[in-house]
Scaffold this motif. Structure first.
Motif, PDB file in Angstrom:
ATOM      1  N   ARG A  72     -37.753  -0.963  18.769  1.00 56.51           N
ATOM      2  CA  ARG A  72     -36.500  -1.653  19.290  1.00 56.51           C
ATOM      3  C   ARG A  72     -35.275  -0.562  20.073  1.00 56.51           C
ATOM      4  O   ARG A  72     -34.757  -1.079  20.598  1.00 56.51           O
ATOM      5  N   GLU A  96     -33.917  -0.385  23.510  1.00 63.56           N
ATOM      6  CA  GLU A  96     -32.674  -0.775  23.840  1.00 63.56           C
ATOM      7  C   GLU A  96     -31.999   0.710  24.625  1.00 63.56           C
ATOM      8  O   GLU A  96     -31.270   0.518  25.479  1.00 63.56           O
ATOM      9  N   SER A 107     -25.166  -0.559  16.622  1.00 65.65           N
ATOM     10  CA  SER A 107     -25.472  -1.837  16.842  1.00 65.65           C
ATOM     11  C   SER A 107     -24.506  -2.427  17.812  1.00 65.65           C
ATOM     12  O   SER A 107     -24.750  -3.199  18.699  1.00 65.65           O
ATOM     13  N   PHE A 123     -25.275  -1.458  21.600  1.00 64.91           N
ATOM     14  CA  PHE A 123     -26.429  -2.224  22.187  1.00 64.91           C
ATOM     15  C   PHE A 123     -26.028  -3.761  21.953  1.00 64.91           C
ATOM     16  O   PHE A 123     -26.795  -4.407  22.337  1.00 64.91           O
ATOM     17  N   ASN A 124     -24.816  -4.001  21.446  1.00 63.33           N
ATOM     18  CA  ASN A 124     -24.569  -5.740  21.061  1.00 63.33           C
ATOM     19  C   ASN A 124     -25.693  -6.429  20.575  1.00 63.33           C
ATOM     20  O   ASN A 124     -26.163  -7.727  20.744  1.00 63.33           O
ATOM     21  N   LYS A 125     -26.279  -5.753  19.456  1.00 62.11           N
ATOM     22  CA  LYS A 125     -27.272  -6.530  18.500  1.00 62.11           C
ATOM     23  C   LYS A 125     -26.669  -6.093  17.112  1.00 62.11           C
ATOM     24  O   LYS A 125     -26.024  -5.355  16.746  1.00 62.11           O
ATOM     25  N   THR A 177     -26.970  -5.226  13.174  1.00 60.42           N
ATOM     26  CA  THR A 177     -27.511  -4.160  12.369  1.00 60.42           C
ATOM     27  C   THR A 177     -28.993  -4.199  11.914  1.00 60.42           C
ATOM     28  O   THR A 177     -29.762  -3.349  12.126  1.00 60.42           O
ATOM     29  N   TYR A 225     -31.322  -5.830  13.318  1.00 58.33           N
ATOM     30  CA  TYR A 225     -32.100  -5.684  14.568  1.00 58.33           C
ATOM     31  C   TYR A 225     -32.826  -4.378  14.824  1.00 58.33           C
ATOM     32  O   TYR A 225     -34.029  -4.172  15.065  1.00 58.33           O
TER      33      TYR A 225
END
Length: 67
Positions: free
Chosen positions: A8, A12, A54, A57-59, A61, A63
């Motif tokens: 992941r 990203e 995080s 990548f605007n996700k 933590t 993720y």
């Protein structure tokens, strides 16, 4: 036990077109290999870096990291 979702994280980074060197600069590291070790699951970053990745990548933590 690998605490980093390496696939992941790599996906990203590549979506954004960032290199290891780019990520290192964005996170305040001096060497691209420092970030590379995170992405490959060889090292676990400090909490502030986990949060910075995080946000970058605007996700959430969890993720990227099993914390």
């Amino acid at each position: 036990m690998n605490l980093v979702h390496t696939k992941r994280l790599k996906e990203e980074r590549e979506k954004k077109g960032y290199s290891y060197a780019d990520m290192s600069k964005l996170l305040g590291y001096k060497s691209p290999s420092t970030y590379m070790y995170i992405e490959k699951g060889k090292t676990i970053p400090k909490l502030d870096v986990i949060i910075a990745i995080s946000k970058l990548f605007n996700k959430p933590t969890d993720y990227f990291f099993k914390i």
